[in-house]
Design a protein around this motif. Structure first.
Motif, mmCIF file in Angstrom:
data_model
loop_
_atom_site.group_PDB
_atom_site.id
_atom_site.type_symbol
_atom_site.label_atom_id
_atom_site.label_comp_id
_atom_site.label_asym_id
_atom_site.label_seq_id
_atom_site.Cartn_x
_atom_site.Cartn_y
_atom_site.Cartn_z
ATOM 1 N N ASP A 5 0.820 -1.214 0.000
ATOM 2 C CA ASP A 5 0.000 0.000 0.000
ATOM 3 C C ASP A 5 0.855 1.265 0.000
ATOM 4 O OD1 ASP A 5 0.941 -0.186 2.568
ATOM 5 O OD2 ASP A 5 -1.014 -0.089 3.533
ATOM 6 N N GLU A 6 2.181 1.079 0.026
ATOM 7 C CA GLU A 6 3.112 2.207 -0.070
ATOM 8 C C GLU A 6 4.473 1.667 -0.506
ATOM 9 O OE1 GLU A 6 3.236 3.834 3.868
ATOM 10 O OE2 GLU A 6 4.478 2.210 4.641
ATOM 11 N N ASP A 7 5.326 2.537 -1.029
ATOM 12 C CA ASP A 7 6.685 2.120 -1.353
ATOM 13 C C ASP A 7 7.363 1.614 -0.079
ATOM 14 O OD1 ASP A 7 6.214 3.082 -3.902
ATOM 15 O OD2 ASP A 7 7.718 4.672 -3.807
ATOM 16 N N LYS A 8 8.173 0.595 -0.226
ATOM 17 C CA LYS A 8 8.946 0.066 0.901
ATOM 18 C C LYS A 8 10.427 0.172 0.569
ATOM 19 C CE LYS A 8 5.590 -1.509 3.524
ATOM 20 N NZ LYS A 8 5.300 -0.987 4.829
ATOM 21 N N ARG A 36 14.242 -0.424 -3.086
ATOM 22 C CA ARG A 36 12.912 0.165 -3.011
ATOM 23 C C ARG A 36 11.961 -0.689 -3.850
ATOM 24 N NH1 ARG A 36 11.254 4.603 -6.714
ATOM 25 N NH2 ARG A 36 10.727 2.718 -7.754
ATOM 26 N N SER A 90 8.064 -0.781 -5.160
ATOM 27 C CA SER A 90 7.026 0.218 -5.386
ATOM 28 C C SER A 90 5.648 -0.191 -4.882
ATOM 29 C CB SER A 90 6.916 0.522 -6.885
ATOM 30 O OG SER A 90 8.119 1.052 -7.354
ATOM 31 N N LYS A 91 4.928 0.814 -4.462
ATOM 32 C CA LYS A 91 3.524 0.672 -4.078
ATOM 33 C C LYS A 91 2.784 -0.064 -5.198
ATOM 34 C CE LYS A 91 -0.606 3.445 -3.287
ATOM 35 N NZ LYS A 91 -1.134 4.802 -3.125
#
Length: 112
Positions: free
Chosen positions: A14-17, A42, A44-45
């Protein structure tokens, strides 16, 4: 009804990690869903994955399965992806980390 041994996607970011993964030092990789610069990763969402394939998911395997699945998808060396899977489960204190690790070492080639 799908008749396949391949798992269905069950998680979505639900969001970039962003992760620090020393084992990826000196790696560079860019795609729409995955960016690696040295040891910073990174994801991506919107990225979807199936969690641990065939075996039960636990809170302690969530991040490890995310990292493992995306590295397999982008054809990083299996040995490296499997090692990162183990290390992350150990960081997250998963008591069955070694068993899950040996499972991917033995059967991961099926999904690679």
């Amino acid at each position: 009804m799908k008749n396949s041994i391949f798992p269905q996607k069950k998680y979505i970011l639900d969001e970039d990690k962003i992760f620090y993964i020393p084992e990826l030092e000196n790696h560079t990789y860019t795609s729409e869903e995955l960016l690696i610069r040295n040891d910073i990763v990174r994801i991506s969402k919107g990225y979807t994955w199936d969690g641990c394939t065939i075996v039960k998911d636990y809170n302690e395997t969530y991040v490890a399965s995310l990292l493992h699945d995306i590295l397999y998808k982008h054809k990083f060396k299996r040995e490296l992806a499997d090692k990162i899977f183990l290390i992350q489960m150990e960081i997250d204190k998963f008591k069955y980390a070694k068993i899950y690790y040996y499972g991917v070492r033995l059967f991961g080639w099926i999904f690679y």
